[in-house]
Write a protein that holds these residues in place. Sequence first.
Motif, PDB file in Angstrom:
ATOM      1  N   GLY A  56       0.813  -1.195   0.000  1.00  0.00           N
ATOM      2  CA  GLY A  56       0.000   0.000   0.000  1.00  0.00           C
ATOM      3  C   GLY A  56       0.852   1.253   0.000  1.00  0.00           C
ATOM      4  O   GLY A  56       2.058   1.202  -0.238  1.00  0.00           O
ATOM      5  N   GLU A  57       0.200   2.354   0.291  1.00  0.00           N
ATOM      6  CA  GLU A  57       0.857   3.654   0.313  1.00  0.00           C
ATOM      7  C   GLU A  57       0.437   4.419   1.557  1.00  0.00           C
ATOM      8  O   GLU A  57      -0.653   4.208   2.083  1.00  0.00           O
ATOM      9  N   ALA A  58       1.291   5.328   1.989  1.00  0.00           N
ATOM     10  CA  ALA A  58       0.972   6.193   3.124  1.00  0.00           C
ATOM     11  C   ALA A  58       1.432   7.609   2.808  1.00  0.00           C
ATOM     12  O   ALA A  58       2.433   7.808   2.119  1.00  0.00           O
ATOM     13  N   THR A  59       0.687   8.568   3.301  1.00  0.00           N
ATOM     14  CA  THR A  59       1.050   9.975   3.200  1.00  0.00           C
ATOM     15  C   THR A  59       1.066  10.540   4.611  1.00  0.00           C
ATOM     16  O   THR A  59       0.114  10.354   5.372  1.00  0.00           O
ATOM     17  N   ILE A  60       2.169  11.199   4.948  1.00  0.00           N
ATOM     18  CA  ILE A  60       2.290  11.836   6.259  1.00  0.00           C
ATOM     19  C   ILE A  60       2.483  13.320   6.016  1.00  0.00           C
ATOM     20  O   ILE A  60       3.333  13.721   5.223  1.00  0.00           O
ATOM     21  N   GLU A  61       1.665  14.134   6.681  1.00  0.00           N
ATOM     22  CA  GLU A  61       1.712  15.578   6.466  1.00  0.00           C
ATOM     23  C   GLU A  61       1.489  16.322   7.775  1.00  0.00           C
ATOM     24  O   GLU A  61       0.939  15.770   8.721  1.00  0.00           O
ATOM     25  N   TRP A  62       1.937  17.565   7.799  1.00  0.00           N
ATOM     26  CA  TRP A  62       1.696  18.409   8.965  1.00  0.00           C
ATOM     27  C   TRP A  62       0.226  18.792   8.995  1.00  0.00           C
ATOM     28  O   TRP A  62      -0.375  19.111   7.975  1.00  0.00           O
ATOM     29  N   LEU A  63      -0.345  18.761  10.167  1.00  0.00           N
ATOM     30  CA  LEU A  63      -1.715  19.210  10.407  1.00  0.00           C
ATOM     31  C   LEU A  63      -1.597  20.364  11.389  1.00  0.00           C
ATOM     32  O   LEU A  63      -1.392  20.157  12.586  1.00  0.00           O
ATOM     33  N   GLY A  64      -1.625  21.563  10.881  1.00  0.00           N
ATOM     34  CA  GLY A  64      -1.375  22.722  11.721  1.00  0.00           C
ATOM     35  C   GLY A  64       0.109  22.802  12.048  1.00  0.00           C
ATOM     36  O   GLY A  64       0.955  22.429  11.245  1.00  0.00           O
ATOM     37  N   GLU A  65       0.421  23.252  13.226  1.00  0.00           N
ATOM     38  CA  GLU A  65       1.814  23.441  13.625  1.00  0.00           C
ATOM     39  C   GLU A  65       2.306  22.411  14.631  1.00  0.00           C
ATOM     40  O   GLU A  65       3.492  22.339  14.898  1.00  0.00           O
ATOM     41  N   SER A  66       1.407  21.617  15.180  1.00  0.00           N
ATOM     42  CA  SER A  66       1.814  20.743  16.271  1.00  0.00           C
ATOM     43  C   SER A  66       1.419  19.282  16.106  1.00  0.00           C
ATOM     44  O   SER A  66       1.653  18.488  16.999  1.00  0.00           O
ATOM     45  N   PHE A  67       0.804  18.937  14.983  1.00  0.00           N
ATOM     46  CA  PHE A  67       0.343  17.567  14.790  1.00  0.00           C
ATOM     47  C   PHE A  67       0.746  17.089  13.401  1.00  0.00           C
ATOM     48  O   PHE A  67       0.920  17.886  12.485  1.00  0.00           O
ATOM     49  N   ILE A  68       0.863  15.773  13.250  1.00  0.00           N
ATOM     50  CA  ILE A  68       1.030  15.200  11.924  1.00  0.00           C
ATOM     51  C   ILE A  68      -0.140  14.248  11.665  1.00  0.00           C
ATOM     52  O   ILE A  68      -0.721  13.691  12.594  1.00  0.00           O
ATOM     53  N   ARG A  69      -0.482  14.101  10.384  1.00  0.00           N
ATOM     54  CA  ARG A  69      -1.583  13.224   9.995  1.00  0.00           C
ATOM     55  C   ARG A  69      -1.008  12.114   9.120  1.00  0.00           C
ATOM     56  O   ARG A  69      -0.244  12.376   8.192  1.00  0.00           O
ATOM     57  N   LEU A  70      -1.400  10.881   9.410  1.00  0.00           N
ATOM     58  CA  LEU A  70      -0.992   9.713   8.635  1.00  0.00           C
ATOM     59  C   LEU A  70      -2.226   9.162   7.936  1.00  0.00           C
ATOM     60  O   LEU A  70      -3.221   8.854   8.587  1.00  0.00           O
ATOM     61  N   ARG A  71      -2.158   9.074   6.616  1.00  0.00           N
ATOM     62  CA  ARG A  71      -3.223   8.460   5.828  1.00  0.00           C
ATOM     63  C   ARG A  71      -2.610   7.293   5.077  1.00  0.00           C
ATOM     64  O   ARG A  71      -1.549   7.428   4.474  1.00  0.00           O
ATOM     65  N   SER A  72      -3.283   6.148   5.111  1.00  0.00           N
ATOM     66  CA  SER A  72      -2.720   4.986   4.423  1.00  0.00           C
ATOM     67  C   SER A  72      -3.813   4.189   3.738  1.00  0.00           C
ATOM     68  O   SER A  72      -4.973   4.225   4.146  1.00  0.00           O
ATOM     69  N   THR A  73      -3.424   3.482   2.691  1.00  0.00           N
ATOM     70  CA  THR A  73      -4.306   2.549   1.999  1.00  0.00           C
ATOM     71  C   THR A  73      -3.515   1.272   1.742  1.00  0.00           C
ATOM     72  O   THR A  73      -2.314   1.323   1.497  1.00  0.00           O
ATOM     73  N   LEU A  74      -4.194   0.145   1.837  1.00  0.00           N
ATOM     74  CA  LEU A  74      -3.578  -1.143   1.551  1.00  0.00           C
ATOM     75  C   LEU A  74      -4.358  -1.833   0.453  1.00  0.00           C
ATOM     76  O   LEU A  74      -5.592  -1.768   0.430  1.00  0.00           O
ATOM     77  N   GLY A  75      -3.647  -2.489  -0.447  1.00  0.00           N
ATOM     78  CA  GLY A  75      -4.282  -3.195  -1.548  1.00  0.00           C
ATOM     79  C   GLY A  75      -4.706  -4.602  -1.146  1.00  0.00           C
ATOM     80  O   GLY A  75      -4.678  -4.975   0.036  1.00  0.00           O
ATOM     81  N   ALA A  76      -5.057  -5.388  -2.126  1.00  0.00           N
ATOM     82  CA  ALA A  76      -5.487  -6.769  -1.912  1.00  0.00           C
ATOM     83  C   ALA A  76      -4.316  -7.628  -1.439  1.00  0.00           C
ATOM     84  O   ALA A  76      -3.157  -7.338  -1.716  1.00  0.00           O
ATOM     85  N   ALA A  77      -4.635  -8.681  -0.706  1.00  0.00           N
ATOM     86  CA  ALA A  77      -3.609  -9.594  -0.192  1.00  0.00           C
ATOM     87  C   ALA A  77      -2.971 -10.379  -1.333  1.00  0.00           C
ATOM     88  O   ALA A  77      -3.621 -10.714  -2.318  1.00  0.00           O
ATOM     89  N   SER A  78      -1.678 -10.657  -1.195  1.00  0.00           N
ATOM     90  CA  SER A  78      -0.968 -11.486  -2.172  1.00  0.00           C
ATOM     91  C   SER A  78      -0.100 -12.495  -1.443  1.00  0.00           C
ATOM     92  O   SER A  78       0.429 -12.224  -0.382  1.00  0.00           O
ATOM     93  N   SER A  79       0.021 -13.671  -2.014  1.00  0.00           N
ATOM     94  CA  SER A  79       0.866 -14.729  -1.442  1.00  0.00           C
ATOM     95  C   SER A  79       2.080 -14.928  -2.335  1.00  0.00           C
ATOM     96  O   SER A  79       1.995 -14.757  -3.547  1.00  0.00           O
ATOM     97  N   PRO A  80       3.221 -15.295  -1.731  1.00  0.00           N
ATOM     98  CA  PRO A  80       4.422 -15.536  -2.556  1.00  0.00           C
ATOM     99  C   PRO A  80       4.295 -16.764  -3.420  1.00  0.00           C
ATOM    100  O   PRO A  80       3.522 -17.614  -3.244  1.00  0.00           O
TER     101      PRO A  80
END
Length: 80
Positions: A56-80
């Motif tokens: 998946g992917e994640a985005t981390i960004e500043w939220l105001g001056e004192s907090f950070i926000r983490l947003r993530s998405t995960l795709g479908a499961a895969s087996s080796p």
Amino acid sequence: MTDDSGRLNRSYVRNRLGSETVKNEALAKLDGLIGEWDLTMADAWFMESRDVKRNGEATIEWLGESFIRLRSTLGAASSP
């Protein structure tokens, strides 16, 4: 204010009146986390099998001056 690489130095913040104030130095250390990241979740107890991986992917960004926000998405499961 920016550092030598042109990145915003989060140690200084402009207040509403335009003067600079010093921010907590501990928060400035979080700047390295800010951005977009690739994720891989594997070997989690709640997944179907320990061999299953989820990418998946994640985005981390500043939220105001004192907090950070983490947003993530995960795709479908895969087996080796």
